[in-house]
Design a protein around this motif. Structure first.
Motif, PDB file in Angstrom:
ATOM      1  N   ARG A  30       0.818  -1.196   0.000  1.00  0.00           N
ATOM      2  CA  ARG A  30       0.000   0.000   0.000  1.00  0.00           C
ATOM      3  C   ARG A  30       0.862   1.260   0.000  1.00  0.00           C
ATOM      4  O   ARG A  30       1.852   1.347   0.714  1.00  0.00           O
ATOM      5  CB  ARG A  30      -0.927   0.000   1.215  1.00  0.00           C
ATOM      6  N   PHE A  31       0.478   2.227  -0.827  1.00  0.00           N
ATOM      7  CA  PHE A  31       1.147   3.512  -0.818  1.00  0.00           C
ATOM      8  C   PHE A  31       0.749   4.301   0.426  1.00  0.00           C
ATOM      9  O   PHE A  31      -0.370   4.171   0.923  1.00  0.00           O
ATOM     10  CB  PHE A  31       0.806   4.316  -2.069  1.00  0.00           C
ATOM     11  N   ASN A  32       1.662   5.114   0.928  1.00  0.00           N
ATOM     12  CA  ASN A  32       1.370   5.965   2.073  1.00  0.00           C
ATOM     13  C   ASN A  32       0.453   7.118   1.664  1.00  0.00           C
ATOM     14  O   ASN A  32      -0.720   7.151   2.031  1.00  0.00           O
ATOM     15  CB  ASN A  32       2.657   6.490   2.695  1.00  0.00           C
ATOM     16  N   ALA A  33       0.991   8.046   0.914  1.00  0.00           N
ATOM     17  CA  ALA A  33       0.210   9.165   0.417  1.00  0.00           C
ATOM     18  C   ALA A  33       0.034   9.061  -1.091  1.00  0.00           C
ATOM     19  O   ALA A  33       0.921   8.597  -1.810  1.00  0.00           O
ATOM     20  CB  ALA A  33       0.883  10.488   0.770  1.00  0.00           C
ATOM     21  N   MET A  34      -1.106   9.475  -1.555  1.00  0.00           N
ATOM     22  CA  MET A  34      -1.383   9.621  -2.972  1.00  0.00           C
ATOM     23  C   MET A  34      -2.088  10.954  -3.152  1.00  0.00           C
ATOM     24  O   MET A  34      -2.742  11.446  -2.233  1.00  0.00           O
ATOM     25  CB  MET A  34      -2.264   8.491  -3.504  1.00  0.00           C
ATOM     26  N   GLY A  35      -1.946  11.539  -4.319  1.00  0.00           N
ATOM     27  CA  GLY A  35      -2.619  12.811  -4.534  1.00  0.00           C
ATOM     28  C   GLY A  35      -2.243  13.469  -5.836  1.00  0.00           C
ATOM     29  O   GLY A  35      -1.800  12.805  -6.782  1.00  0.00           O
ATOM     30  N   TRP A  36      -2.418  14.789  -5.848  1.00  0.00           N
ATOM     31  CA  TRP A  36      -2.292  15.547  -7.083  1.00  0.00           C
ATOM     32  C   TRP A  36      -1.579  16.865  -6.875  1.00  0.00           C
ATOM     33  O   TRP A  36      -1.828  17.579  -5.894  1.00  0.00           O
ATOM     34  CB  TRP A  36      -3.689  15.831  -7.665  1.00  0.00           C
ATOM     35  N   TYR A  37      -0.677  17.181  -7.783  1.00  0.00           N
ATOM     36  CA  TYR A  37      -0.077  18.490  -7.922  1.00  0.00           C
ATOM     37  C   TYR A  37      -0.541  19.073  -9.251  1.00  0.00           C
ATOM     38  O   TYR A  37      -1.033  18.352 -10.118  1.00  0.00           O
ATOM     39  CB  TYR A  37       1.450  18.411  -7.924  1.00  0.00           C
ATOM     40  N   ARG A  38      -0.361  20.377  -9.413  1.00  0.00           N
ATOM     41  CA  ARG A  38      -0.643  20.992 -10.695  1.00  0.00           C
ATOM     42  C   ARG A  38       0.368  22.090 -10.971  1.00  0.00           C
ATOM     43  O   ARG A  38       0.965  22.649 -10.052  1.00  0.00           O
ATOM     44  CB  ARG A  38      -2.064  21.555 -10.753  1.00  0.00           C
ATOM     45  N   GLN A  39       0.552  22.390 -12.251  1.00  0.00           N
ATOM     46  CA  GLN A  39       1.461  23.449 -12.654  1.00  0.00           C
ATOM     47  C   GLN A  39       0.915  24.156 -13.877  1.00  0.00           C
ATOM     48  O   GLN A  39       0.659  23.529 -14.906  1.00  0.00           O
ATOM     49  CB  GLN A  39       2.864  22.905 -12.939  1.00  0.00           C
ATOM     50  N   ALA A  40       0.745  25.457 -13.752  1.00  0.00           N
ATOM     51  CA  ALA A  40       0.323  26.293 -14.857  1.00  0.00           C
ATOM     52  C   ALA A  40       1.543  26.979 -15.447  1.00  0.00           C
ATOM     53  O   ALA A  40       2.555  27.168 -14.765  1.00  0.00           O
ATOM     54  CB  ALA A  40      -0.695  27.327 -14.392  1.00  0.00           C
ATOM     55  N   PRO A  41       1.487  27.381 -16.728  1.00  0.00           N
ATOM     56  CA  PRO A  41       2.623  28.064 -17.341  1.00  0.00           C
ATOM     57  C   PRO A  41       3.048  29.292 -16.545  1.00  0.00           C
ATOM     58  O   PRO A  41       2.215  30.111 -16.162  1.00  0.00           O
ATOM     59  CB  PRO A  41       2.093  28.457 -18.719  1.00  0.00           C
TER      60      PRO A  41
END
Length: 114
Positions: A30-41
């Protein structure tokens, strides 16, 4: 090796919704943390949302009340339900998962425009 495969990005009008999915290639541990990042120009990469294996979540202030992160531990899959989307949400969204080290997806483009 662990690979993260993302899907669900696209073009949506302001106020609309999208659901992003990210599936890890293996589920032996099992993974500890999972999630999302984002990057705009022209902007730095920023954390959008994270979820631990036990289900606790964390959200950036700019998405609280609009986005929901969830996960299916058996499938090593993380989701991001995005509602009430704004033009400023336009960015490349990256999935991540941690288990000793950090694994990254290739990114999926989300564009919010009328």
């Amino acid at each position: 090796q662990v690979q993260l495969v993302e899907s669900g990005g696209g073009l949506v009008q302001p106020g609309g919704s999208l659901r992003l999915s990210c599936v890890a290639s293996e589920n032996r541990f099992r993974f500890n943390a999972m999630g999302w990042y984002r990057q705009a120009p022209g902007k730095s990469r920023e954390l959008v949302a994270s979820i631990l294996s036990g289900g606790s979540t964390n959200y950036a202030d700019f998405v609280k009340g609009r986005f929901t992160v969830s996960r299916d531990n058996a499938k090593n899959t993380v989701y991001l339900q995005m509602d009430s989307l704004k033009p400023e949400d336009t960015a490349l969204y990256y999935c991540y998962a941690t288990r000793g080290i950090v694994y990254w997806g290739q990114g999926t483009q989300v564009t919010v425009s009328s």
